[in-house]
Scaffold this motif. Structure first.
Motif, mmCIF file in Angstrom:
data_model
loop_
_atom_site.group_PDB
_atom_site.id
_atom_site.type_symbol
_atom_site.label_atom_id
_atom_site.label_comp_id
_atom_site.label_asym_id
_atom_site.label_seq_id
_atom_site.Cartn_x
_atom_site.Cartn_y
_atom_site.Cartn_z
ATOM 1 N N THR A 166 3.659 0.707 2.233
ATOM 2 C CA THR A 166 3.622 -1.195 2.727
ATOM 3 C C THR A 166 5.121 -1.001 1.803
ATOM 4 O O THR A 166 5.965 -2.438 3.010
ATOM 5 C CB THR A 166 2.833 -1.846 0.965
ATOM 6 O OG1 THR A 166 1.816 -1.810 1.607
ATOM 7 C CG2 THR A 166 2.535 -3.157 1.950
ATOM 8 N N ILE B 14 12.143 -6.073 6.306
ATOM 9 C CA ILE B 14 14.314 -7.307 6.172
ATOM 10 C C ILE B 14 15.044 -6.545 6.728
ATOM 11 O O ILE B 14 15.758 -7.569 7.476
ATOM 12 C CB ILE B 14 13.922 -7.075 4.764
ATOM 13 C CG1 ILE B 14 12.672 -7.852 4.203
ATOM 14 C CG2 ILE B 14 14.858 -7.266 4.077
ATOM 15 C CD1 ILE B 14 12.745 -7.548 2.595
ATOM 16 N N TRP C 275 7.506 -0.635 4.640
ATOM 17 C CA TRP C 275 6.949 -0.694 6.009
ATOM 18 C C TRP C 275 7.956 -2.696 5.944
ATOM 19 O O TRP C 275 8.225 -2.952 6.704
ATOM 20 C CB TRP C 275 5.663 -1.505 6.565
ATOM 21 C CG TRP C 275 5.641 -0.247 7.454
ATOM 22 C CD1 TRP C 275 4.122 0.911 6.372
ATOM 23 C CD2 TRP C 275 5.827 0.311 8.304
ATOM 24 N NE1 TRP C 275 4.280 2.133 7.489
ATOM 25 C CE2 TRP C 275 4.889 1.494 8.866
ATOM 26 C CE3 TRP C 275 6.991 0.610 9.815
ATOM 27 C CZ2 TRP C 275 5.187 2.066 9.830
ATOM 28 C CZ3 TRP C 275 7.052 0.900 10.517
ATOM 29 C CH2 TRP C 275 6.321 2.076 11.001
ATOM 30 N N ALA C 276 7.842 -2.962 4.730
ATOM 31 C CA ALA C 276 8.596 -3.892 3.849
ATOM 32 C C ALA C 276 10.338 -4.290 4.149
ATOM 33 O O ALA C 276 10.545 -5.032 5.150
ATOM 34 C CB ALA C 276 8.381 -4.965 2.783
ATOM 35 N N SER C 277 10.623 -2.735 3.712
ATOM 36 C CA SER C 277 12.108 -3.010 3.563
ATOM 37 C C SER C 277 12.313 -2.928 5.092
ATOM 38 O O SER C 277 13.434 -3.256 4.960
ATOM 39 C CB SER C 277 12.609 -1.429 2.616
ATOM 40 O OG SER C 277 11.335 -0.967 1.739
#
Length: 149
Positions: free
Chosen positions: A133, A141, A136-138
């Motif tokens: 997570t 962004i 994938w979030a980085s």
């Protein structure tokens, strides 16, 4: 169905029925030493609290006890496959190995071992999910910033 005839009536034996004691009679032991505590000297032995007669004694039999066995320990194999494919490959593969080891321990009936390895698989899956997570979030962004700047 064949017609059945009633069984023949019960016949009392024509010979005397001996009263059996715990020890053989007349073989050199003192019967007074081996009598029951509630039995008077010279009194016939008692069976189930009643003098022995031709009537059968009724015994109550307790049904067998059933042991409730719990089902197999959860192995989290589906969660492990998901974390392998979507989150973090190395941790997901370790979680898959733990899940398969849990399945093998369940098959062998080693519940304690299966529970310990299952907890390990659960923890590996959670770490892999958190790490995936975060990755994938980085990536999301970075892509959003790169597209709009």
């Amino acid at each position: 169905m064949l017609p059945s005839s009633p069984p023949p009536p019960y016949q009392e034996p024509s010979y005397p029925v001996p009263l059996y004691s715990a020890q053989p009679q007349g073989y050199g032991f003192d019967q007074e030493l081996y009598r029951l505590p509630f039995q008077q000297p010279g009194q016939q032995p008692y069976f189930n609290g009643h003098e022995q007669s031709g009537e059968p004694t009724v015994f109550t039999v307790q049904p067998p006890a059933y042991i409730h066995q719990a089902g197999p320990v959860k192995d989290y194999l589906g969660f492990s496959i998901f974390t392998t494919l979507c989150c973090c490959l190395p941790l997901g593969l370790a979680a898959c190995a733990s899940s398969i080891a849990t399945r093998n321990a369940n098959a062998l009936g080693e519940r304690f071992t299966a529970h310990r390895i299952s907890n390990q698989a659960w923890k590996l899956n959670l770490v892999a999910l958190g790490f995936g997570t975060l990755i994938w979030a980085s990536v999301f962004i970075v892509l959003v910033i790169a597209l709009y700047l």
